[in-house]
Write an enzyme that holds these catalytic residues in place. Structure first.
Site, PDB file in Angstrom:
ATOM      1  N   LYS A 260     -15.431 -14.034  42.063  1.00 50.07           N
ATOM      2  CA  LYS A 260     -14.427 -13.546  41.109  1.00 50.07           C
ATOM      3  C   LYS A 260     -13.068 -14.165  41.429  1.00 50.07           C
ATOM      4  CE  LYS A 260     -17.067 -10.507  38.925  1.00 50.07           C
ATOM      5  NZ  LYS A 260     -16.904  -9.072  39.006  1.00 50.07           N
ATOM      6  N   GLN A 320     -24.719  -4.940  50.673  1.00 52.80           N
ATOM      7  CA  GLN A 320     -24.943  -5.702  49.449  1.00 52.80           C
ATOM      8  C   GLN A 320     -24.646  -7.155  49.782  1.00 52.80           C
ATOM      9  OE1 GLN A 320     -22.063  -3.611  47.081  1.00 52.80           O
ATOM     10  NE2 GLN A 320     -20.418  -5.015  47.632  1.00 52.80           N
ATOM     11  N   ASP A 355     -22.255 -11.169  40.732  1.00 50.66           N
ATOM     12  CA  ASP A 355     -21.847 -11.661  42.053  1.00 50.66           C
ATOM     13  C   ASP A 355     -22.368 -10.776  43.182  1.00 50.66           C
ATOM     14  OD1 ASP A 355     -20.210  -9.605  41.146  1.00 50.66           O
ATOM     15  OD2 ASP A 355     -18.508 -10.251  42.386  1.00 50.66           O
ATOM     16  N   ASP A 391     -19.521   1.696  52.498  1.00 53.99           N
ATOM     17  CA  ASP A 391     -19.292   1.459  51.080  1.00 53.99           C
ATOM     18  C   ASP A 391     -20.433   2.007  50.235  1.00 53.99           C
ATOM     19  OD1 ASP A 391     -17.418  -0.379  49.343  1.00 53.99           O
ATOM     20  OD2 ASP A 391     -19.454  -0.872  48.678  1.00 53.99           O
ATOM     21  N   ASN A 392     -20.094   2.799  49.211  1.00 56.76           N
ATOM     22  CA  ASN A 392     -21.076   3.251  48.210  1.00 56.76           C
ATOM     23  C   ASN A 392     -22.404   3.754  48.786  1.00 56.76           C
ATOM     24  OD1 ASN A 392     -19.715   3.017  45.788  1.00 56.76           O
ATOM     25  ND2 ASN A 392     -20.170   0.831  45.598  1.00 56.76           N
ATOM     26  N   GLU A 420     -17.992   6.524  51.793  1.00 52.66           N
ATOM     27  CA  GLU A 420     -17.179   6.206  50.622  1.00 52.66           C
ATOM     28  C   GLU A 420     -17.993   6.447  49.356  1.00 52.66           C
ATOM     29  OE1 GLU A 420     -15.360   3.227  47.569  1.00 52.66           O
ATOM     30  OE2 GLU A 420     -17.327   3.093  48.483  1.00 52.66           O
ATOM     31  N   LYS A 533      -8.125  -7.191  46.246  1.00 48.42           N
ATOM     32  CA  LYS A 533      -9.563  -7.455  46.306  1.00 48.42           C
ATOM     33  C   LYS A 533      -9.865  -8.897  45.940  1.00 48.42           C
ATOM     34  CE  LYS A 533     -10.783  -3.835  43.722  1.00 48.42           C
ATOM     35  NZ  LYS A 533     -11.636  -2.849  43.023  1.00 48.42           N
ATOM     36  N   TYR A 534      -8.972  -9.509  45.118  1.00 45.15           N
ATOM     37  CA  TYR A 534      -9.276 -10.841  44.611  1.00 45.15           C
ATOM     38  C   TYR A 534      -8.249 -11.901  45.011  1.00 45.15           C
ATOM     39  CZ  TYR A 534     -11.921  -7.607  41.772  1.00 45.15           C
ATOM     40  OH  TYR A 534     -12.727  -6.582  41.366  1.00 45.15           O
TER      41      TYR A 534
END
Lengths: 663, 663
Positions: A260, A320, A355, A391-392, A420, A533-534
């Site tokens: 991204k 992930q 992604d 995360d998640n 999270e 983040k990007y």
């Protein structure tokens, strides 16, 4: 279910007359552990009762899970068949506890004898019943106990004959009660049917201030991403504000495929750095470090420097992969294939995240996958890290987490895992039950007095608190709520004070927070414009309008105030203006009492009358007490319950009072 | 506790992603049964959820306890992971229920497909995933299902190629969802870990008006105790008032040794009749009938006559003996000996009850004793009796009752046992959990609006109601409370209406009650002067000031009002005068709604404003409704919540309104 036949046998073979039920704490009938920290005392209550009016004894039994011998602690009757006892959990790891009770035949007899004697009755025959009870205990006893009981039986018999009043006094001795109970018929003891688990964590699991940052933004030039070495300066800055945990966004190689661009663009520029959550590239995966950040040695150096400053570095665990992760080539079987033969990417239909490849936890090769995923946490634990933000977790199977966490904590009982999950309440609570040490909350979306009161009462005053430890974040890289977007600096100040005083554990994502970065990517979105983040962001941490000084002050107050080291004493106090919220916390011995009042309106001065719940602060009806504002050092004398407050958000949106009773 | 190794195995061997918890109703983690009556529907709720966002299915499973095949009933999502289902208990005896859930892979896919199509995405590859799911189900299926699934998979494949929009519609069919779920991988179903028991009783367990009397007082001459035959007239009188259950004080031979005289005197006259609870004499024990009352045939005759009048005769079970009971000679081993060789009498130190020998439930011969005691209930059940009032069950071991009741109810599932325990709350609740069908309560000592509201809210609006069925008695032969002693006729009228409308089950001890006998044996005592426990009393049931007519009217209202046949809909409505209490009950479909207002002050007229909780009666904010006083036939039109009432206790201390919404 018992058949009547087994029931007869059980009822008759040994008649356990005592019932033990209503045990607290107990999570889902003992299916899950309660959580405590090293040095805590576990206070246990139960209904313990029998038919009739006999006196009972109850004991709390506890042990470390891996030991087999129980330790005992007395339980005392509080009122109405409710008993209480407690034990200390002095070491990390798992404990279990349960309860036993029995009818105290000798104690019952002795008390009845005293009543009879007081009423002037002839007790000569009744006293002989006591002799029988002592003899029965004697027959069971060994060694010194046996001799003592034999002597006592004889002595009681003699006294009953010659000197009944002395017999009554003799019978009441605590030593005899102790002796008979120690040599009772143990087959008639009732043991509570369940053994209840406790997980004991380090104190940081309950109390700590977290600071999240992107290490690559530790730079003065966005074209030159920061390295671990560059983080040294930022480290001193974070430590100077009094934080305890420095949580780094993922530090691993970032994929190129489907990377991204800035502002989540699907058409990145060649020099765009990508999201650190798109984990894995040609340089490696979850156990590797992004080359632009440095080496493992650099990371360890950062960790050492941090520890010298009183900061513990926390890492991110995000299960992930980017399409370039080595796993994708080497373990295609850990991912699900689409019918066209490509790897199934993440989705939230109709949205697609090409992604990110999620793992297939239900694959036929799940055993190897699960072991590999566990080995990631173990690897970083071996490098000395103990705090992880996960995360998640709600998108992976519950059974996976229960297995992973209990397994990791067997070797590393001091590991802290922050869940999270921002999802439905029961799923968030389930993850906590399964073993996550701390959890993110809905705090970011609770902005009114009524919302905050209801939510924090649920988390701190109901059985939820036994397993769910909230960690409050006013912002995260994913969450810039409307209140912050629209309220400017006063809103950030108010939300900071709420987080740091409502929650013994809280965190901010900085420097975006203290520099009150409040521009969303578009109206109605909670995403930041120019999100880190990007892209790499350069932050002016020396901005004179920064909230740095307020944060430093509040973190110092937190450290110095025992009342703020836990959440269970949190109590709300009514205010007649709903723009104001008031709440208190106290230390265990009430020597430290904190009363916080916050103006939730970031635009206008608000005033109102606080109705202090005096009982919660052990204050008398008309007592005078000093409230000392630890933020401004101002001192006021208040009287009784109803007192006036006024707060101007453009100056300071809150009082953090220490309460000193006068006289 | 699971070791990590077994956990890995379990987690990996089959991955049951669905969690089922928070099941209601459930008493003490399923240790005890919930109680229902024949024809009731059992409404079950549970938290059912999984990781992620997949669609789930849940089913309620239930069966009669003695059958092995489960029946299924659907569960539907209410909100926030909470599901609900229900089943009917059509027969007496025991049922069990549990819950299962699974991830609906096909349903999840179909819903996602529809979302993708709506967003205009190319669904050709996604549709093929559905083909795979249908094929997997096909491979598991047999017979017609297999054919249908094979056809569906082919059809979906064709449509996906040629006509994607039709494919989306085709995929949504309920039939396909049904087919795939029916042929799912059952090894991945989550079954709730407990099977929860239900005891199903006859409807009389929930609703009935009881009348207690001493049969020997059915006489016009205290020197000539009444017989069962003399009871015929009294029977018609009791039936005419609309009672359902006629409970007789013990009918067995009465001991002579240590017999009590009038007013509990220790020096009885030769013709004193003794307490019927001093059971057993030369004429026999618990299975015999006092010769002065008549024969077993006479008793059966009375029972027949009663049934013809709609009355069921209830007997008293009091497990204790007079010193003259045959057991004392024949089974000395069932009693405890004192050290002087005499039998241990009942005591509550320093008080002694030498006329009563308790059984020793812990004796070495308890097995024979317990069987004999059970045989007493069985004996009377064989004689056709089904309702028993059990004296002082809290002084016998809990295990005894659990065994006795479950055993008796296996053969006589229609037996109703009323627990006469007036003791601490947890003991009373425990007896109910163990199997007693109904229980006496603290009603006699709850006299203020606040006390009544708190106590009845606990019994009807908390999980207590699942196992504890209150039976309300304003008086008993042992309890003449201060309110009745001092308040005269209006107090009796008010307490009667409270009992009969707060409780679907209630009882009075008459004719003392309807003739408002209110003289205590001494000030401060709750014992009656000239108590029937120790003498024959002649009652003038034709006294024109009797409460007979009020009782008759209220019992008729009860029978005609479905709202009053249960306790679970009880709701209190605030009144601004604490001397008034207001509450409502409604039928399941709200077609019958009763609103009661009682003046608790027996001396003064009281008036006030009732705040009707409109929602509880499904009334609109400003709606008009008629309140029809079923006692006086007066009708008023009320509007909205706040309405005025005034009650003069010298006329009638209560309204029993039926509420009719207007328009």
């Amino acid at each position: 279910m018992d058949t009547p036949a087994t029931l007869v046998d059980r009822a008759l073979s040994t008649l356990r007359r005592v019932v033990i039920e209503g045990v607290t704490p107990e999570v889902d009938a003992g299916r899950f552990a309660i959580k405590r920290c090293v040095g805590d005392r576990v206070r246990v209550q139960a209904d313990v009762f029998a038919d009739g009016h006999d006196q009972l004894c109850a004991r709390l039994l506890f042990r470390r899970a891996e030991e087999s011998d129980w330790q005992e602690s007395p339980m005392l009757l509080i009122e109405n068949d409710r008993w209480e006892g407690e034990f200390e959990v002095g070491e990390l790891g798992r404990y279990v506890y349960t309860i036993m009770g029995w009818v105290d035949a000798y104690g019952t007899w002795a008390a009845d004898l005293a009543k009879r004697a007081k009423a002037g009755a002839d007790i000569s025959v009744d006293a002989l019943r006591g002799v029988e009870l002592l003899q029965v205990a004697r027959d069971r006893a060994k060694g010194a106990d046996r001799q003592e009981l034999a002597y006592a039986a004889e002595r009681l018999r003699e006294l009953a004959r010659g000197n009944p009043n002395v017999a009554v006094d003799f019978a009441q001795s605590d030593e005899l009660k102790e002796l008979t109970n120690r040599n009772r018929d143990f087959t008639q003891d009732t043991r509570y049917e369940r053994e209840l688990p406790v997980v004991v964590d380090p104190p940081r699991a309950r109390f700590g201030a977290w600071y999240e940052m992107f290490p690559r933004s530790c730079t003065t030039d966005a074209k030159r991403p920061g390295t671990f070495r560059d983080c040294a300066t930022r480290l001193a800055y974070v430590a100077s504000m009094g934080f305890d945990v420095l949580y780094l966004a993922p530090i691993h190689p970032i994929g190129l495929t489907e990377r991204k661009g800035k502002n989540n663009s699907l058409t990145p520029a060649a020099d765009d750095v990508g999201s650190p959550w798109a984990i894995g590239g040609t340089e490696g995966g979850h156990k590797s470090i992004h080359p632009q950040l440095g080496t493992l040695e650099d990371l360890k150096g950062l960790q050492r420097q941090a520890r010298d400053l009183g900061l513990e570095v926390a890492l991110d665990i995000a299960y992930q992969c980017s399409p370039d992760h080595p796993y994708v080539k080497e373990h295609r079987e850990w991912f699900r294939e689409r019918p066209d033969g490509t790897v199934q990417y993440a989705e939230n239909p109709p949205k697609k995240y090409q992604d990110i490849y999620p793992f297939d936890f239900e694959s036929k090769h799940a055993a190897e996958l699960w072991e590999e995923l566990k080995s990631i946490v173990v690897y970083w634990a071996e490098q000395g890290f103990r705090i992880f933000r996960v995360d998640n977790p709600h998108t992976k199977p519950f059974a996976f987490w229960e297995w992973l966490i209990s397994d990791v904590k067997r070797d590393y009982p001091d590991v802290i895992l922050l869940s999270e999950a921002f999802t439905r309440p029961r799923v968030m609570y389930q993850l906590a039950k399964l073993g996550f040490t701390q959890s993110y909350t809905y705090f970011a979306w609770k902005n009114t007095s009524a919302e905050l009161t209801e939510y924090f009462t649920e988390m701190t005053q109901t059985p939820v608190r036994e397993f769910f430890r909230p960690n409050l974040w006013p912002n995260t890289p994913d969450i810039l709520n409307e209140y912050l977007q629209k309220g400017g600096r006063p809103a950030f100040a108010a939300r900071f004070i709420l987080a740091a005083t409502l929650g013994a554990s809280y965190g901010i994502y900085g420097p975006a927070f203290e520099l009150y970065e409040n521009r969303p990517i578009e109206a109605g979105s909670e995403e930041y414009l120019n999100s880190e983040k990007y892209e790499v962001r350069v932050w002016d941490t020396n901005n004179p309008n920064s909230l740095k000084d307020l944060i430093t002050r509040v973190n110092a107050i937190r450290k110095a105030s025992a009342a703020l080291h836990g959440d269970w004493t949190l109590r709300f106090h009514p205010v007649d203006n709903e723009q104001l919220i008031a709440y208190s916390k106290v230390s265990e011995d009430f020597s430290d009492m904190i009363l916080v009042v916050v103006n939730l309106d970031p635009r206008n001065r608000q005033s109102g009358w606080v109705s202090v719940a005096l009982k919660d602060l052990k204050l008398g009806e008309n007592q005078a007490y000093q409230v000392h504002d630890l933020l401004t050092d101002a001192r006021y004398v208040w009287h009784g319950s109803i007192n006036f407050v006024q707060l101007d958000p453009s100056i300071l949106p809150a009082h953090i009072f220490r309460v000193h009773p006068i006289g």
